[in-house]
Structure formats: structure tokens, C-alpha cells
Enzyme design. Sequence first.
Site, PDB file in Angstrom:
ATOM      1  N   ASP A   1      47.739  -8.275 -11.626  1.00  0.00           N
ATOM      2  CA  ASP A   1      47.427  -7.469 -10.454  1.00  0.00           C
ATOM      3  C   ASP A   1      46.240  -8.124  -9.728  1.00  0.00           C
ATOM      4  OD1 ASP A   1      47.373  -5.387  -8.581  1.00  0.00           O
ATOM      5  OD2 ASP A   1      47.720  -3.856 -10.099  1.00  0.00           O
TER       6      ASP A   1
ATOM      7  N   GLU B   1      45.566   4.331  -4.679  1.00  0.00           N
ATOM      8  CA  GLU B   1      44.887   3.937  -5.916  1.00  0.00           C
ATOM      9  C   GLU B   1      43.717   4.867  -6.250  1.00  0.00           C
ATOM     10  OE1 GLU B   1      44.800  -0.283  -6.772  1.00  0.00           O
ATOM     11  OE2 GLU B   1      46.172  -0.690  -5.126  1.00  0.00           O
TER      12      GLU B   1
END
Length: 666
Positions: free
Chosen positions: A347, A552
Site C-alpha cells: 500500500d 480512510e
Amino acid sequence: MHDHYGVRSRIHFFNPESSLNIVACSSLEKNTLPFAMGVKNMGKFSVFLIIVMCCWASMAEAAYFKYKDPKQKLGVRIKDLMKRMTVEEKIGQMTQIDRTVASNEVMKKYLIGSILSGGGSVPAKHATPEQWVDMVNDFQKGSLSTRLGIPLIYGIDAVHGHNNVYKATIFPHNVGLGVTRDPALVKKIGAATALEVRATGIQYAFAPCIAVCRDPRWGRCFESYSEDPKIVKLMTEIIPGLQGDIPAGSRKGVPFVGGQDKIAACAKHYLGDGGTHLGTNEGNTIIDPKGFFSIHMPAYYDSIVKGVSTIMTSYSSWNGIKMHANRYLVNDFLKNKLKFKGIVISDWQGIDRITTPEHANYTYSIIAGMDAGIDMIMVPYNYTEFIDGLTYLVKNKFVSMSRIDDAVKRILRVKFTMGLFEKPLADYSMTKYLGSQEHRDLAREAVRKTLVLLKNGKSSKKPLLPLPKKASKILVAGAHADNLGYQCGGWTIEWQGLSGDITSGTTILSAIKSAVDPKTQVVYNENPNGDFVKSNKFDYAIVVVGEHPYAETFGDSKNLTIPEPGPSTIKNVCGAVKCVVVLISGRPVVVQPYVETIDALVAAWLPGTEGNGVTDVLFGDYGFTGKLARTWFKSVDQLPMNVGDSHYDPLYPFGFGLTTEPRKNL
């Protein structure tokens, strides 16, 4: 043009390190050999030498470019290219950088293998698809001009349509799509998304997110199809939509991308991202192996069988071990046991976050990430630090060449499979697909199927929905009624999403105005007081409220309340007139305090750009069919609470959803 010896003047000495596909030697012109032999100072030996050089160069050239020959078997091409690559070229392939630090020159100098657009990372505000194509091609030309000419792969977060791009079709977020339990629908959405991504010259999407969100306090819950692994597994059908159907008889674990109208997909985030303690983003999933594998792994099994090209590791941990450093789960289980042959990608700054604080010991982070089995590192900015660090570690044998070769083999396998070597550059021929009417119609259909009717009338004998189109005067209220940005949620145009008229689409207010009878007066007041509502004698009201966009960690919430003025709008309007509340949210939120006041309640999730899909069902052109794919709690004190739990006592249970029949000409 010829020189004095009758030999074409572009004869070159063959350079085995040349990246350019140059003809190494030209044939001697017909009937010029006798002339050449008779020229002063040009003896037989000279001519013989030229002929030998020509033959030798031609043979060497043919062998050298074996990896560029699409007729060769995939394994032969990979092997041929890898034996030519230096350590620097291999490490370059393993490096992914953001477009903001990329350039044609950077690609050439550092031999970079991949570029991405982070959320909102665009060539220009409101960039056209042609501008996107030009940008990607410019980077690609840099890659093609390197010694070996290995094309780059460009990735982007196309997670509900091509959501970074102005005027793209924005589909409902996954939290809504799970409601449909319709794999054929998500496959069509995948195919449409692939076309829109290709319209901008991009070949790779960081989608789908196959997290199983077990706690709605998690800020990424809207990216998860369901709390139920069976539904998430069902929705992996988006992968063949994005990539194409893997041919029958393919080896398990081999990546597949079926042509220039398809893109590489990415199953994410491996593993357990949706199960973290208290729903904390990037947190710790505390669970025994049986629970962990039975809840979070099933969708990965299916993704691998369907030929997913890449899998992204999660920021999160399992019982205290960071996934980016988990050799057992990445190398031993995913690669060796499940036989996944595609790319394992990190990521964004994923290896940096192996340490706390992040980037505290980058050398350790590189070693840990490499040892875990990560193949491509999403750096994305400080690429020289990563390249220099990994190069040092390889040359000093802290990271083995076999580990590097494993990574590069996987990266090349995906690039060859995609046809990148044959067609590395995009053109404008697919720009027509961006935001096409066909795709908008599909998104509108998806919106209709994602809606869940939670309440319909204060008594079941007097349902409010479907609403009549013919009325003298109706009220539309709420901050989300005429706000396309709110309707789309996070990961739209910008990483965190935006408010207002951010792209092309139809707000719910616009959809209401076009749906009702032309004689029906529509009054919009974002947050009216009770006196205004009572004095206007409205036939009914539509209140559209909910969460503001987030993504997020910014979406992590301890209280899951609707922000003001949403609750005030509900009380002021629904206390004075018959009302339906349309809730725009990325997850179940606290509604119990308002349910008694409300006549009808619709969970619309984050529907995207096609607001007409909401009114299609509100006004009865289509019936409500959606069933909750998430448990709707009464109070956050109950969380986490999922279907099957011993303390299960929801406001609306998993699978709940009232239905209506379509009614025409109301």
C-alpha cells in the site's frame, strides 16, 4: 543512400546492450559485390568480413529480441528478458512512484517500473481523457527508450468507477453494491470501469476492495460489500468484469488480462483490514486463525481462481504482526500454498509503516517487506531512497537475488500477459467511453438496486412510498439533496471527496424535479424551521441528509452520528409534515432517536453521480428490492455486532428490507 562500396551506409556494429530495435546490419545491394571487390584498397577479406559481421549481427539480434516476440511462450519471454537485466533494472521494476514526482527523464534515469495516481493526483483540474492519455504516453515513452524498453504499468484508485477523473461515471460505493447480491451487475460495472480507465490510457486499477467490514466505526466500511464473507466472495465477480474471463483450464493462481478493453485488477487489502479492534483504520485484527481465515480469506480464494493480477497488502496487523511484514501470510500462504503467481504490491508508503513511528528505520522496513514477499513497493515519493537502500541490501547480501528475481518475474508476467510489450502506448480511440450514457444508465440501475427501504409509513396499512408524482406542492430539504459531492462520498475527484458540483451528474433534487409532474411545485429549502414547513401546506417532504465525505482514517468514528444540521432538519420537517428521509451514508449510522418521527426511511448509501436512480424507486417507476448486507445497530455501545453474534439485537437485522411494487403514472 549508399557509400562508395555499394553497401548501405547504415551498417552498425552490433551492440548487445542496445535497447533500440535497430537493424544491426543491412544487406549488400544486388550486383554491387563485384564492384565492391574491384575498388582500390578494398580486398576480398574486407568484403568477407562485412558479410560475416552482417550474418553474426542478424543472428545475435534475433536471439536478443526473443522477449519482444509475442509468438514466444510466456515463460521463454520472461526468462529471456530477466537474463539480460541488471540489478538496477530489476529494482527499478519493483518501484512504483506517484505521477507528481515522475517524468519522462525520471523513467529513463531510474528505470522505474510503475507509476500511480494517488487520490486526486491528476494532470490538471478537469483534465480531459486526451490530457490523461498524453501524460501516460509521455511517461511510457521514457520507459520505452531505456536499454531494454520495458513498458511501465500505470495504476489508479478506480474504486467506484474511474473516480479521480472529471466527468467519469461514478457508481455506488461497495457498501451499496453488496445490498444487491447481484454478481452479474458488479461484473458489468467492472467492465464499464475498465473501459473508462482505458479511455484515459491507464491499464491498472487498485480495485476491488474485498474487505469484510466487521465494525462500521471503520472509516473504510463503505469500501466493503458486506459484513458477511459469503456476499463479499460473491462480489469478486467484478474481477472478470475488469480483467475479462480467465480461459477455461488456466492454471490456478496465474494472472489474466484479456485485451486492450480490460485492465489489471487488485484484490485488497490482504488480510483482515475489515476486522480491526474498534474499527480502527490500519489497526490490529485480534482473532484466532480459524475466525481469521473463515471471515477474511474466502474472497481471496475466489479472486485468485478468477485470475486477479495483483494483491495489495494491508496496513493492518493480525495479532500484532504487520501484514507488510508477515512472511507466513504473504510468502508462505498466498504465494506458496495458494499458488498466486501475480504481483503482491504494497500500500501507499506501506513498508514505511512497518515501524512506529513510520519511516523510523527504513532499512529495516525494506528488509522486512522484501522478506515478507512484497514484489512492488508503492514508495511513492522518495524513490531514490528506496532504490539506493534496496540496491545496497542486495549487493551486501541482506536481500537475496532469488527474492528480487521472484518479484521481477511476477511483474513481467503481468506486463507480458496484459500485452503491454505489444501495445505500450494508448491512443484517443477509447476516450468516448468516459462517462458514456450507457455507463450512466448502468450506474442508475445499480443505484435502484442498492436502496434499502427501512420504514414505510407509521402504520403498515398506510405506506407513504411510492410517492405520488402529482401533488400541488412538495418540500425537498437537507444538505445532501443538491450536493453531488456528498452523494458520491470519499474517493471522488479528491481522495477525501468534496462538497458541491464536483463533476458531471444528477443530484437527487434535480432528479426529483424531472421525475414529478410538471404542475407539481417543488420547493427546496436546505434547513427550514418548523414554522416555514407548517405555513406552506406541503403535500409531503423529502429530506436528504447524512454523512459528509471522508476516506480512510478521516472516516473513523466513535459515535456514528449524523452531523448537524441533519438531525435538526429531520425534526423540523418530519415533525410538521409527512416525510421520507433519504439517508446518504457510507455505513449504518445512529437513527433510532428519529425513527418515530419519520414516516419513511431509505438507506441510499453513497449512490454516486446518477441521482435519478433514487427517484426511480421513490416515485414507483421501480420497486424497492434491496436487503441489508450490514447489520443496522441501535446504539454504538453494541458494536461490534454482526449477524450470528450471541448479543445480536439490531434495530434492523442483516437481510432486512421492505419491498414495494412498481406503480406507473401516479
